[in-house]
Motif scaffolding. Structure first.
Motif, PDB file in Angstrom:
ATOM      1  N   ASP A 132       0.822  -1.219   0.000  1.00  0.00           N
ATOM      2  CA  ASP A 132       0.000   0.000   0.000  1.00  0.00           C
ATOM      3  C   ASP A 132       0.851   1.263   0.000  1.00  0.00           C
ATOM      4  OD1 ASP A 132      -2.677  -1.135   0.033  1.00  0.00           O
ATOM      5  OD2 ASP A 132      -2.192  -1.845   2.035  1.00  0.00           O
ATOM      6  N   ALA A 133       1.872   1.313   0.821  1.00  0.00           N
ATOM      7  CA  ALA A 133       2.690   2.521   0.918  1.00  0.00           C
ATOM      8  C   ALA A 133       3.396   2.827  -0.395  1.00  0.00           C
ATOM      9  CB  ALA A 133       3.712   2.386   2.047  1.00  0.00           C
ATOM     10  N   VAL A 134       3.885   1.787  -1.053  1.00  0.00           N
ATOM     11  CA  VAL A 134       4.632   2.029  -2.288  1.00  0.00           C
ATOM     12  C   VAL A 134       3.706   2.440  -3.431  1.00  0.00           C
ATOM     13  CG1 VAL A 134       4.631  -0.273  -3.372  1.00  0.00           C
ATOM     14  CG2 VAL A 134       6.689   1.154  -3.462  1.00  0.00           C
ATOM     15  N   LEU A 135       2.413   2.125  -3.328  1.00  0.00           N
ATOM     16  CA  LEU A 135       1.441   2.479  -4.354  1.00  0.00           C
ATOM     17  C   LEU A 135       0.769   3.833  -4.109  1.00  0.00           C
ATOM     18  CD1 LEU A 135      -0.263  -0.995  -4.880  1.00  0.00           C
ATOM     19  CD2 LEU A 135       0.952   0.325  -6.637  1.00  0.00           C
ATOM     20  N   ASP A 136       0.965   4.412  -2.956  1.00  0.00           N
ATOM     21  CA  ASP A 136       0.289   5.659  -2.611  1.00  0.00           C
ATOM     22  C   ASP A 136       0.679   6.773  -3.583  1.00  0.00           C
ATOM     23  OD1 ASP A 136      -1.334   7.369  -1.036  1.00  0.00           O
ATOM     24  OD2 ASP A 136       0.466   8.135  -0.051  1.00  0.00           O
ATOM     25  N   GLY A 137      -0.324   7.353  -4.256  1.00  0.00           N
ATOM     26  CA  GLY A 137      -0.075   8.471  -5.162  1.00  0.00           C
ATOM     27  C   GLY A 137       0.493   8.107  -6.512  1.00  0.00           C
ATOM     28  N   VAL A 138       0.552   6.820  -6.824  1.00  0.00           N
ATOM     29  CA  VAL A 138       1.163   6.366  -8.080  1.00  0.00           C
ATOM     30  C   VAL A 138       0.122   6.335  -9.198  1.00  0.00           C
ATOM     31  CG1 VAL A 138       2.150   4.320  -9.213  1.00  0.00           C
ATOM     32  CG2 VAL A 138       3.011   5.075  -6.989  1.00  0.00           C
ATOM     33  N   GLY A 139       0.541   6.739 -10.404  1.00  0.00           N
ATOM     34  CA  GLY A 139      -0.358   6.718 -11.555  1.00  0.00           C
ATOM     35  C   GLY A 139      -0.098   5.591 -12.523  1.00  0.00           C
ATOM     36  N   ALA A 140       1.148   5.094 -12.563  1.00  0.00           N
ATOM     37  CA  ALA A 140       1.512   4.008 -13.476  1.00  0.00           C
ATOM     38  C   ALA A 140       2.569   3.139 -12.817  1.00  0.00           C
ATOM     39  CB  ALA A 140       2.032   4.558 -14.802  1.00  0.00           C
ATOM     40  N   VAL A 141       2.618   1.870 -13.237  1.00  0.00           N
ATOM     41  CA  VAL A 141       3.555   0.920 -12.632  1.00  0.00           C
ATOM     42  C   VAL A 141       4.233   0.104 -13.729  1.00  0.00           C
ATOM     43  CG1 VAL A 141       3.851  -1.033 -11.059  1.00  0.00           C
ATOM     44  CG2 VAL A 141       2.115   0.701 -10.567  1.00  0.00           C
ATOM     45  N   TYR A 142       5.557  -0.024 -13.594  1.00  0.00           N
ATOM     46  CA  TYR A 142       6.311  -1.006 -14.374  1.00  0.00           C
ATOM     47  C   TYR A 142       6.436  -2.247 -13.509  1.00  0.00           C
ATOM     48  CZ  TYR A 142      10.212  -3.189 -16.913  1.00  0.00           C
ATOM     49  OH  TYR A 142      11.024  -4.060 -17.606  1.00  0.00           O
TER      50      TYR A 142
END
Length: 294
Positions: free
Chosen positions: A65-75
């Protein structure tokens, strides 16, 4: 700059995800992707790794959850391999979690001819975000940065590959395609299958390596059983050795020899030749031995 061009540029920047999470951001493709993204205006790069801030661990859902907070795209780069039993379930769970956090674009690094990878691809497609699959041949950098480097240094590359040919792909080509898929429109819902411009047998690759390194390198084909013995002698646990031997014997049966034009389709230029990628690696000191205290 014309008014039309300025408007198009503004629109492109505005549609770019502000924060992009690069999983495996210190690995072969991840660090290359992160470096290219970090120079783009309006883009913030977050590295997903155990040593990152915040830390990320595929095996620990409490870090997701913390690493995904505020993220728009993921590799999405799964370690150790998408062929591991259950990898598709983990990747699918993470992709769905990412969508719940507001991620709108997912780019998955996948492999050719692997059933486990195909299951992971399906899980990402079903997660609910725009998706792009970047399906790759063997990395050329396996010889310069990964598990085949020691064999090059020792003069013998051992694999259960017989005389099969593989269209080795340059990790820098992969990174450029991934960046395009993360930032640009036109890649959603597409599978980008990437290879080098021609297929080489491992014996031919060894000959190229002999030339670029200035040291003799030969290829020694072995059976999967003998390969397990080689790996365990070098300290790899038996179950991991058996998995790798089985995986290599499967994907190196000729199913992946065909060359694609995926790099040109995305980047508008030919894929980098294996020899050129290895010459760059040699110039960067890839096979220089590090001495204690040196």
């Amino acid at each position: 700059m014309t008014t039309t061009t300025a408007a198009a540029t503004t629109q492109a920047v505005a549609s770019t995800p502000a924060t992009i999470l690069v999983l495996g951001g210190t690995g072969k493709t991840g660090r290359r992707v992160a470096a290219r993204l970090s120079g783009r205006p309006g883009v913030t790069v977050r590295i997903g790794s155990r040593a990152g801030t915040p830390p990320f661990d595929w095996d620990d859902e409490s870090t997701w959850d913390a690493v995904l907070d505020g993220v728009g795209a993921v590799y999405l780069v799964y370690s150790p391999d998408l062929g591991i039993p259950g990898a598709d379930e983990v990747v699918g769970a993470f992709a769905r979690r990412a969508v719940r956090h507001g991620v709108t674009r997912l780019v998955l690094l996948s492999g050719r001819g692997e059933q486990g990878a195909e299951r992971a691809e399906h899980a990402v497609r079903e997660a609910g975000a725009e998706w792009t699959i970047v399906r790759c041949a063997w990395f050329a950098q396996a010889f310069s940065e990964d598990f085949l480097r020691d064999g090059v240094l020792e003069g013998t590359v051992v694999l259960p590959a017989g005389a099969v040919a593989e269209p080795f792909v340059d990790a820098d080509d992969i990174a450029e395609v991934v960046v395009a898929a993360l930032l640009d429109d036109g890649h959603a819902g597409r599978v980008r299958e990437l290879t080098g411009p021609r297929a080489l047998s491992f014996a031919e690759a060894a000959a190229v390596l002999s030339e670029v390194t200035g040291r003799p390198v030969r290829y020694e084909p072995v059976s999967p059983e003998d390969y397990v013995a080689v790996l365990t002698e070098h300290g790899l646990p038996a179950h991991e050795a058996e998995f790798l031997a089985g995986l290599f014997a499967t994907v190196l049966d000729g199913r992946n020899t065909a060359v694609t034009d995926g790099v040109r389709e995305v980047l508008g230029r030919p894929a980098v030749e294996f020899g050129e990628a290895m010459r760059r690696a040699a110039a960067a000191g890839a096979w220089e031995r590090v001495t204690p205290g040196g």
